[in-house]
Design a protein around this motif. Structure first.
Motif, PDB file in Angstrom:
ATOM      1  N   ARG A  28       0.828  -1.215   0.000  1.00  0.00           N
ATOM      2  CA  ARG A  28       0.000   0.000   0.000  1.00  0.00           C
ATOM      3  C   ARG A  28       0.857   1.257   0.000  1.00  0.00           C
ATOM      4  NH1 ARG A  28      -5.465  -1.521   3.014  1.00  0.00           N
ATOM      5  NH2 ARG A  28      -5.408  -3.720   2.505  1.00  0.00           N
ATOM      6  N   ASN A  29       1.981   1.222   0.708  1.00  0.00           N
ATOM      7  CA  ASN A  29       2.897   2.360   0.720  1.00  0.00           C
ATOM      8  C   ASN A  29       3.466   2.609  -0.673  1.00  0.00           C
ATOM      9  OD1 ASN A  29       6.120   3.159   1.447  1.00  0.00           O
ATOM     10  ND2 ASN A  29       4.509   4.356   2.413  1.00  0.00           N
ATOM     11  N   ILE A  30       3.693   1.554  -1.410  1.00  0.00           N
ATOM     12  CA  ILE A  30       4.198   1.672  -2.785  1.00  0.00           C
ATOM     13  C   ILE A  30       3.197   2.431  -3.656  1.00  0.00           C
ATOM     14  CG2 ILE A  30       4.801   0.364  -4.859  1.00  0.00           C
ATOM     15  CD1 ILE A  30       5.856  -1.828  -2.920  1.00  0.00           C
ATOM     16  N   GLN A  31       1.930   2.215  -3.419  1.00  0.00           N
ATOM     17  CA  GLN A  31       0.885   2.862  -4.223  1.00  0.00           C
ATOM     18  C   GLN A  31       0.815   4.365  -3.991  1.00  0.00           C
ATOM     19  OE1 GLN A  31      -2.733   0.885  -3.136  1.00  0.00           O
ATOM     20  NE2 GLN A  31      -2.192  -1.015  -4.180  1.00  0.00           N
ATOM     21  N   PHE A  32       1.144   4.822  -2.782  1.00  0.00           N
ATOM     22  CA  PHE A  32       0.934   6.217  -2.422  1.00  0.00           C
ATOM     23  C   PHE A  32       2.198   7.072  -2.398  1.00  0.00           C
ATOM     24  CE2 PHE A  32      -2.688   4.027  -0.415  1.00  0.00           C
ATOM     25  CZ  PHE A  32      -3.721   4.730  -1.012  1.00  0.00           C
ATOM     26  N   THR A  33       3.373   6.450  -2.389  1.00  0.00           N
ATOM     27  CA  THR A  33       4.616   7.213  -2.244  1.00  0.00           C
ATOM     28  C   THR A  33       5.624   6.818  -3.321  1.00  0.00           C
ATOM     29  OG1 THR A  33       5.679   5.610  -0.779  1.00  0.00           O
ATOM     30  CG2 THR A  33       4.277   7.287   0.263  1.00  0.00           C
ATOM     31  N   GLU A  34       6.856   7.288  -3.150  1.00  0.00           N
ATOM     32  CA  GLU A  34       7.934   6.980  -4.090  1.00  0.00           C
ATOM     33  C   GLU A  34       8.651   5.678  -3.742  1.00  0.00           C
ATOM     34  OE1 GLU A  34      10.699  10.197  -4.140  1.00  0.00           O
ATOM     35  OE2 GLU A  34       9.353  11.513  -5.239  1.00  0.00           O
ATOM     36  N   ALA A  35       8.051   4.843  -2.937  1.00  0.00           N
ATOM     37  CA  ALA A  35       8.702   3.598  -2.536  1.00  0.00           C
ATOM     38  C   ALA A  35       9.044   2.725  -3.740  1.00  0.00           C
ATOM     39  CB  ALA A  35       7.819   2.829  -1.556  1.00  0.00           C
ATOM     40  N   ASP A  36       8.233   2.799  -4.786  1.00  0.00           N
ATOM     41  CA  ASP A  36       8.517   2.002  -5.983  1.00  0.00           C
ATOM     42  C   ASP A  36       9.836   2.426  -6.639  1.00  0.00           C
ATOM     43  OD1 ASP A  36       7.312   4.452  -6.695  1.00  0.00           O
ATOM     44  OD2 ASP A  36       6.569   3.631  -8.579  1.00  0.00           O
ATOM     45  N   LYS A  37      10.166   3.704  -6.573  1.00  0.00           N
ATOM     46  CA  LYS A  37      11.443   4.176  -7.115  1.00  0.00           C
ATOM     47  C   LYS A  37      12.606   3.621  -6.301  1.00  0.00           C
ATOM     48  CE  LYS A  37       9.522   8.486  -8.883  1.00  0.00           C
ATOM     49  NZ  LYS A  37       9.526   9.949  -8.755  1.00  0.00           N
ATOM     50  N   ALA A  38      12.447   3.576  -4.991  1.00  0.00           N
ATOM     51  CA  ALA A  38      13.484   3.012  -4.132  1.00  0.00           C
ATOM     52  C   ALA A  38      13.687   1.531  -4.439  1.00  0.00           C
ATOM     53  CB  ALA A  38      13.119   3.209  -2.663  1.00  0.00           C
ATOM     54  N   ILE A  39      12.605   0.817  -4.654  1.00  0.00           N
ATOM     55  CA  ILE A  39      12.688  -0.605  -4.998  1.00  0.00           C
ATOM     56  C   ILE A  39      13.441  -0.782  -6.308  1.00  0.00           C
ATOM     57  CG2 ILE A  39      11.331  -2.610  -5.717  1.00  0.00           C
ATOM     58  CD1 ILE A  39       9.204  -1.696  -3.670  1.00  0.00           C
ATOM     59  N   ASP A  40      13.126   0.028  -7.300  1.00  0.00           N
ATOM     60  CA  ASP A  40      13.807  -0.059  -8.597  1.00  0.00           C
ATOM     61  C   ASP A  40      15.303   0.192  -8.453  1.00  0.00           C
ATOM     62  OD1 ASP A  40      11.423  -0.629  -9.870  1.00  0.00           O
ATOM     63  OD2 ASP A  40      11.088   1.430 -10.533  1.00  0.00           O
ATOM     64  N   ILE A  41      15.665   1.210  -7.677  1.00  0.00           N
ATOM     65  CA  ILE A  41      17.089   1.523  -7.465  1.00  0.00           C
ATOM     66  C   ILE A  41      17.790   0.347  -6.785  1.00  0.00           C
ATOM     67  CG2 ILE A  41      18.700   3.003  -6.200  1.00  0.00           C
ATOM     68  CD1 ILE A  41      16.619   5.297  -6.596  1.00  0.00           C
TER      69      ILE A  41
END
Length: 74
Positions: free
Chosen positions: A9-22
């Motif tokens: 859920r945090n991935i949906q609302f924040t930039e957490a997906d960018k951190a995961i990609d990095i």
């Protein structure tokens, strides 16, 4: 190797997906990434990206800072 667990859920609302990609592109030998359903931190979930490494919650204002803090922890 440590596992950084991210809230779906945090991935949906924040930039957490960018951190995961990095982390997956540049630090896959140092940190394993796992996405879990929910950490039950609803007030923080929509505000800033975070993850958990073992029992430690790591929070930051943006994805780049989160990655730096994750690397310091591991």
């Amino acid at each position: 190797m440590r596992v950084a667990k991210f809230c779906e859920r945090n991935i949906q609302f924040t930039e957490a997906d960018k951190a995961i990609d990095i982390l997956r592109q540049h630090y896959k030998d140092d940190v394993a990434v796992s996405v879990v359903d929910c950490f039950r931190r609803c007030l923080k979930c929509r505000v800033q990206p975070f993850c958990r490494i073992q029992l430690t919650t790591i929070e930051a204002n943006d994805a780049e800072t989160l990655v730096k803090q994750i690397l310091q922890t591991v």
